[in-house]
Design an enzyme around this catalytic site. Sequence first.
Site, PDB file in Angstrom:
ATOM      1  N   HIS A 143      41.024  32.895  50.675  1.00 12.52           N
ATOM      2  CA  HIS A 143      39.940  33.651  50.028  1.00 12.52           C
ATOM      3  C   HIS A 143      38.624  32.870  50.005  1.00 12.52           C
ATOM      4  O   HIS A 143      37.606  33.364  50.517  1.00 12.52           O
ATOM      5  CB  HIS A 143      40.357  34.077  48.617  1.00 12.52           C
ATOM      6  CG  HIS A 143      39.229  34.601  47.777  1.00 12.52           C
ATOM      7  ND1 HIS A 143      38.535  35.746  48.104  1.00 12.52           N
ATOM      8  CD2 HIS A 143      38.662  34.127  46.630  1.00 12.52           C
ATOM      9  CE1 HIS A 143      37.592  35.959  47.193  1.00 12.52           C
ATOM     10  NE2 HIS A 143      37.639  34.980  46.294  1.00 12.52           N
ATOM     11  N   ASP A 168      22.439  68.043  59.406  1.00 13.08           N
ATOM     12  CA  ASP A 168      21.447  68.654  60.289  1.00 13.08           C
ATOM     13  C   ASP A 168      20.192  67.803  60.446  1.00 13.08           C
ATOM     14  O   ASP A 168      19.286  68.153  61.190  1.00 13.08           O
ATOM     15  CB  ASP A 168      21.050  70.053  59.776  1.00 13.08           C
ATOM     16  CG  ASP A 168      21.989  71.135  60.279  1.00 13.08           C
ATOM     17  OD1 ASP A 168      22.792  70.822  61.182  1.00 13.08           O
ATOM     18  OD2 ASP A 168      21.935  72.260  59.769  1.00 13.08           O
ATOM     19  N   GLU A 183      37.522  27.362  37.427  1.00 11.92           N
ATOM     20  CA  GLU A 183      38.148  28.441  36.654  1.00 11.92           C
ATOM     21  C   GLU A 183      39.670  28.437  36.769  1.00 11.92           C
ATOM     22  O   GLU A 183      40.379  28.623  35.790  1.00 11.92           O
ATOM     23  CB  GLU A 183      37.599  29.788  37.137  1.00 11.92           C
ATOM     24  CG  GLU A 183      37.958  30.964  36.260  1.00 11.92           C
ATOM     25  CD  GLU A 183      37.144  31.036  34.988  1.00 11.92           C
ATOM     26  OE1 GLU A 183      37.670  31.539  33.991  1.00 11.92           O
ATOM     27  OE2 GLU A 183      35.989  30.570  34.990  1.00 11.92           O
ATOM     28  N   ASP A 184      40.192  28.214  37.994  1.00 16.96           N
ATOM     29  CA  ASP A 184      41.625  28.422  38.248  1.00 16.96           C
ATOM     30  C   ASP A 184      42.469  27.146  38.293  1.00 16.96           C
ATOM     31  O   ASP A 184      43.693  27.219  38.228  1.00 16.96           O
ATOM     32  CB  ASP A 184      41.817  29.170  39.584  1.00 16.96           C
ATOM     33  CG  ASP A 184      41.329  30.608  39.499  1.00 16.96           C
ATOM     34  OD1 ASP A 184      41.031  31.057  38.382  1.00 16.96           O
ATOM     35  OD2 ASP A 184      41.224  31.267  40.550  1.00 16.96           O
TER      36      ASP A 184
END
Length: 703
Positions: free
Chosen positions: A48, A258, A76-77
Site C-alpha cells: 500500500h 447530444d 499510526e500503525d
Amino acid sequence: MLTIDSFALELEAYLGATQIQQVRKAYHFAEAAHEGQARRSGEAYITHPLAVAAILADMHMDHQCLIAALLHDVIEDTGIPKDIISKEFDEEVANLVDGVSKLKSMFHSRAEAQAENFQKMTLAMAKDIRVIMVKLADRLHNMRTIGSLNSEKQRRIARETLEIYAPIANRLGMNNTRIEFEELGFKALYPLRSSMIEKAVRTARGNRKEYVSNILDSIKASLARDGIAAEVIGREKHLYSIYDKMRSKRRSFTEIMDVYAFRIVVDSVDTCYRVLGSVHNLYKPVAGRFKDYIAIPKANGYQSLHTTLFGMHGLPIEIQIRTVDMEMVANNGIAGHWLYKANDESNAGSHKRAREWMKGLLEIQQSAGNSLEFIENVKTDLFPDEVYVFTPRGQIYELAQGSTPIDFAYAVHTDIGNTCVACRIDRRLAPLSSTLESGQTVEIITASGAHPNPAWLSFVITGKARAGIRHSLKNQQSNESMALGRRLLERTLKAYNTSIEAIDPERLLAVLKERNMIYLDQLLEAIGLGNQMASVVASRLITATAATDADGPIRHTPLPIMGTEGLVVTYAKCCKPIPGDPIIGHISAGKGIVIHMDVCRNMSELRNKPEETMSVRWDSHVGQEFSVELRVELEHEKGIIAVLASTITNADANVDRISMMERDAHLSTVNLVLAVRDRVHLARVIKRLRIIKGVTKITRMRS
C-alpha cells in the site's frame, strides 16, 4: 507487480541517485516496521505505501514527499515515534509523516469527530501542502482497492470521497485525481446506477462514432487552412459527471450525450485566440457561452478558452482551447508544475492559488465557533463555479457562484465585511442581497460602528463571509448579554438593598464554582441570555442575613427597555409591541428576553410560570423604530395604494410591506407593515389614514 527496484528505475527519470537512495532506505524502513501486517486483500501491507508513493511519483513529487508516502502509516500503525523518523531521515520528512498521521482517521461516522479531524487537516496543509498530496494519494489507492471491503464500508468511504476528497482535488486543480475519485466513488456508492449508465454510454458512443469523426476532421481541416498546428482530441464524458448533470440539471441521458466535446491543444496563448477565431468561422458560436479562463483563471489555476458552437444539424459542440502547459496544469493542478523549493516560481499558478485558499481556510477556522460550523463553512468553498468581479481600482476577486456584495466585502477584508452598510454595483446603489455576475464592479460603503445584520446569513454564500458574520454576531451578542445580565442582576440585588460591588468576593467565587464558571462576565452573560435566572443567582449571592434584613416583601422594579439592547432583547412577531403598549418579558434560554404585549394570547400559559416571565416597562427614551401591522378596509379606487403610501410618508412613518386583497368588485383590504416610534406616532398615522376618502375601517393586527 510493483517492486522497490522497478519503482527506483522509474524515479531515475527525474530524481538524482542520492535522492533515490533515500527513497529506497524509506521503503526498507517501512517494510521492517510493517512486518507481519497484511491488507484486507491478503497482500503484505508494504504494497500500500509503495503504491501511494508511485501515485505521487507519477506527479513528479519531490523525494521527501515520496519518503513521507512510504512512511505515512508508520507512526499510526507501528508505534514508531516521530523523533526516530527525524533521526533516520530529517525533520521535514518527520513533520510530513506526522501531519499525514494526524489525518489518518480524518472522517468517522460521528459528525463532531469528522469535523475535528478536518480542522487538523487544514492546519497540516497550511504548514506544508505536501501533507494533503500524500493524503489524496493514500485515499486514491484505497479507492482503487476498495473491492476487498464489505459493502457498508465501501459505501461510507465512497461517500466521504465524493463529498470531501474529490472537491479538494478539484480545488487544487488536480483534475485527473478528481475524475478518478468520482468514477471509483460512484461505482462503489451506486453500483447499479453506474453499470446502467456505463452500458448506455457504450451504446451511445457506438452510434455517434461517425459524427464525432466528421467534426474532428472538419476542425482539423479548418485549422490547417489557417496554418495553425494543433492537437485536436475528442473529450469523453465520465460516468459520474453524466449522472450528476442528469440529477442536478434534471436532464435526460439523451440530452447530455447530444453535446459533443473537443479539446484543442496548441503551443502558445496567442495561438489559442487564433484557434478561437478559426472555429467560430467554421461553426456559429452560441451567444453567451464563451468564457475566457486564460485572461481570468479559475481559483484553482485552471486556464482555457471555452466556447459552444452550433454544429451540423444544430447539435451543440463544446470546445476547450489551451496550451500544452495549461493542459498539464488542468490535469494535475498544483502537482503539474511542482517547484516546492524554487522561490522564483513557487508563487505561480496553482501553487499560489492553493496557498491563498489555505490562508482563507485558516481565517474561517479562527472565526468558526466550533468544528461542525467550520466544516459547514468550508464545504461551501469546495465547489468550483465562480464569478469574477472587480474593485473600483480594477483588482479582480473570485467568488462562488451566487455570491452577494456581502461575500465580496468579506473577501476583500473581514473588517470591511463587518462594517458594511451599503454597496454600489457598476456605480449604482444596489441591495446587499443582490447576486453578483462576472464583470461587475463592486464598491462597498462602510460606516464605523456598524455591525453585521443576522439577516445576512440567509443570503451569503461563501464560507468566509458566513464565518465572519457569525463570529461578529457572537461577540456582539456576548457583549450585549453581559450588559443586560448586569442590569438584571443589579435590579434584583437592589431589592435586597445591595449591589454586585458589595457582594463578598468569596461568596461570588463559590457561586461561580457551583455553575462551573471562572469569571463574573460568564455569569452575567448567562443571565443576559436567559440561561441563568437573575433572582436565583441573587439569592445565592447574598447571605441569609441580608435576605431577612430587607424591609418588607421583596419587590422588583420593572426593567426599563430602551430599544438599544441589541440581539439579547427581541420583540415578539406575534403581537408586535411598540412603546406605549403595556408589556411583559419572556425569558427565553439562549435568546435573552422576548418582549410581548401584556394582552398577548401567547403569554397566557406563561403567566403562571414566574421563573419564565419578568416585569418590564418602556424607558422614557427609546432609541429605535418598531414594526406594527395595520389592516385597512376601503372602497376599491384607482391609485388608492399610492395615496395610502404618500399619507404614511407625510406622517413621518415608513412602509416596510404592503399587500392588497380584493373582497369584491367594490371593497378591498390592504395589509400594511409600518415602522413607527411609539403609540402616539401610530395614532397620528391612523388619524391621517381615516380621513382618506373611501377608508371604512382600520384595525391594528395583534395576537
